[in-house]
Design a protein around this motif. Structure first.
Motif, PDB file in Angstrom:
ATOM      1  N   MET A   1       3.956 149.291   9.171  1.00  0.00           N
ATOM      2  CA  MET A   1       3.659 148.572  10.388  1.00  0.00           C
ATOM      3  C   MET A   1       2.700 147.412  10.112  1.00  0.00           C
ATOM      4  O   MET A   1       2.873 146.332  10.641  1.00  0.00           O
ATOM      5  N   ILE A   2       1.671 147.690   9.283  1.00  0.00           N
ATOM      6  CA  ILE A   2       0.700 146.650   8.968  1.00  0.00           C
ATOM      7  C   ILE A   2       1.352 145.553   8.136  1.00  0.00           C
ATOM      8  O   ILE A   2       1.071 144.368   8.326  1.00  0.00           O
ATOM      9  N   ARG A   3       2.261 145.923   7.250  1.00  0.00           N
ATOM     10  CA  ARG A   3       2.970 144.925   6.446  1.00  0.00           C
ATOM     11  C   ARG A   3       3.827 144.028   7.334  1.00  0.00           C
ATOM     12  O   ARG A   3       3.897 142.818   7.131  1.00  0.00           O
ATOM     13  N   LEU A   4       4.478 144.626   8.301  1.00  0.00           N
ATOM     14  CA  LEU A   4       5.304 143.853   9.226  1.00  0.00           C
ATOM     15  C   LEU A   4       4.441 142.885  10.033  1.00  0.00           C
ATOM     16  O   LEU A   4       4.794 141.718  10.209  1.00  0.00           O
ATOM     17  N   ILE A   9       2.462 137.345  11.113  1.00  0.00           N
ATOM     18  CA  ILE A   9       1.329 136.427  11.210  1.00  0.00           C
ATOM     19  C   ILE A   9       1.420 135.356  10.125  1.00  0.00           C
ATOM     20  O   ILE A   9       1.184 134.172  10.373  1.00  0.00           O
ATOM     21  N   GLY A  10       1.803 135.739   8.910  1.00  0.00           N
ATOM     22  CA  GLY A  10       1.951 134.771   7.827  1.00  0.00           C
ATOM     23  C   GLY A  10       3.036 133.746   8.122  1.00  0.00           C
ATOM     24  O   GLY A  10       2.863 132.550   7.859  1.00  0.00           O
ATOM     25  N   LEU A  13       1.725 131.327  10.754  1.00  0.00           N
ATOM     26  CA  LEU A  13       0.780 130.367  10.173  1.00  0.00           C
ATOM     27  C   LEU A  13       1.497 129.322   9.327  1.00  0.00           C
ATOM     28  O   LEU A  13       1.127 128.139   9.335  1.00  0.00           O
ATOM     29  N   ALA A  14       2.523 129.718   8.607  1.00  0.00           N
ATOM     30  CA  ALA A  14       3.280 128.761   7.801  1.00  0.00           C
ATOM     31  C   ALA A  14       3.996 127.741   8.686  1.00  0.00           C
ATOM     32  O   ALA A  14       3.990 126.537   8.407  1.00  0.00           O
ATOM     33  N   ILE A  15       4.583 128.196   9.759  1.00  0.00           N
ATOM     34  CA  ILE A  15       5.260 127.281  10.694  1.00  0.00           C
ATOM     35  C   ILE A  15       4.250 126.341  11.331  1.00  0.00           C
ATOM     36  O   ILE A  15       4.507 125.141  11.471  1.00  0.00           O
ATOM     37  N   ALA A  16       3.092 126.861  11.716  1.00  0.00           N
ATOM     38  CA  ALA A  16       2.058 126.018  12.323  1.00  0.00           C
ATOM     39  C   ALA A  16       1.578 124.959  11.330  1.00  0.00           C
ATOM     40  O   ALA A  16       1.366 123.802  11.704  1.00  0.00           O
ATOM     41  N   ALA A  17       1.419 125.331  10.073  1.00  0.00           N
ATOM     42  CA  ALA A  17       0.984 124.367   9.054  1.00  0.00           C
ATOM     43  C   ALA A  17       2.037 123.281   8.848  1.00  0.00           C
ATOM     44  O   ALA A  17       1.707 122.097   8.714  1.00  0.00           O
TER      45      ALA A  17
END
Length: 136
Positions: A1-4, A9-10, A13-17
């Protein structure tokens, strides 16, 4: 669950960057929107004004059309260029514009009417920010 959750979130963040660097893409066409008919304006009957003397017209001064000077390397996103402009306006008190040159190319410019004014503004920018400006 934490990996998902980390993956989601990663990815966000990549799309936002990417959007920050490249800018938000503009839509090629806007959909047509029908507007509701506007009511006709009311017609008011006005009384004739009393005659007034005509003002004396002075010779019109020649309006000097301002030119724009791009003084910084182009930005890859409009958000970054606007942030730079807002900070410069706060520090120098001058008015700046962001001009879209091409997709993903935004230049920061200021208006000037003479070469002396252009050099004066470049010197003020250099003094207020500590940036080295060519031709200042």
């Amino acid at each position: 669950m934490i990996r998902l959750l980390g993956f989601v979130i990663g990815a966000a963040l990549a799309i936002a960057a990417i959007l920050l660097v490249l800018g938000v893409p503009e839509l090629a066409s806007q959909p047509d929107v029908e507007t509701a008919p506007q009511p006709e304006p009311e017609v008011l009957i006005a009384q004739a004004p009393e005659p007034q003397p005509e003002p004396v017209q002075a010779e019109p001064e020649e309006a000097i059309e301002p030119r724009w000077h791009s003084f910084w390397s182009p930005f890859g996103s409009q958000i970054a260029a606007n942030g730079f402009v807002s900070r410069l306006e706060a520090v120098t008190g001058y008015d700046y514009r962001v001009i879209k040159v091409d997709t993903g190319v935004y230049e920061v410019t200021f208006a000037y009417t003479s070469d002396d004014e252009r050099r004066e503004k470049l010197a003020a920018i250099a003094a207020a920010t500590g940036l080295e400006m060519p031709d200042s």
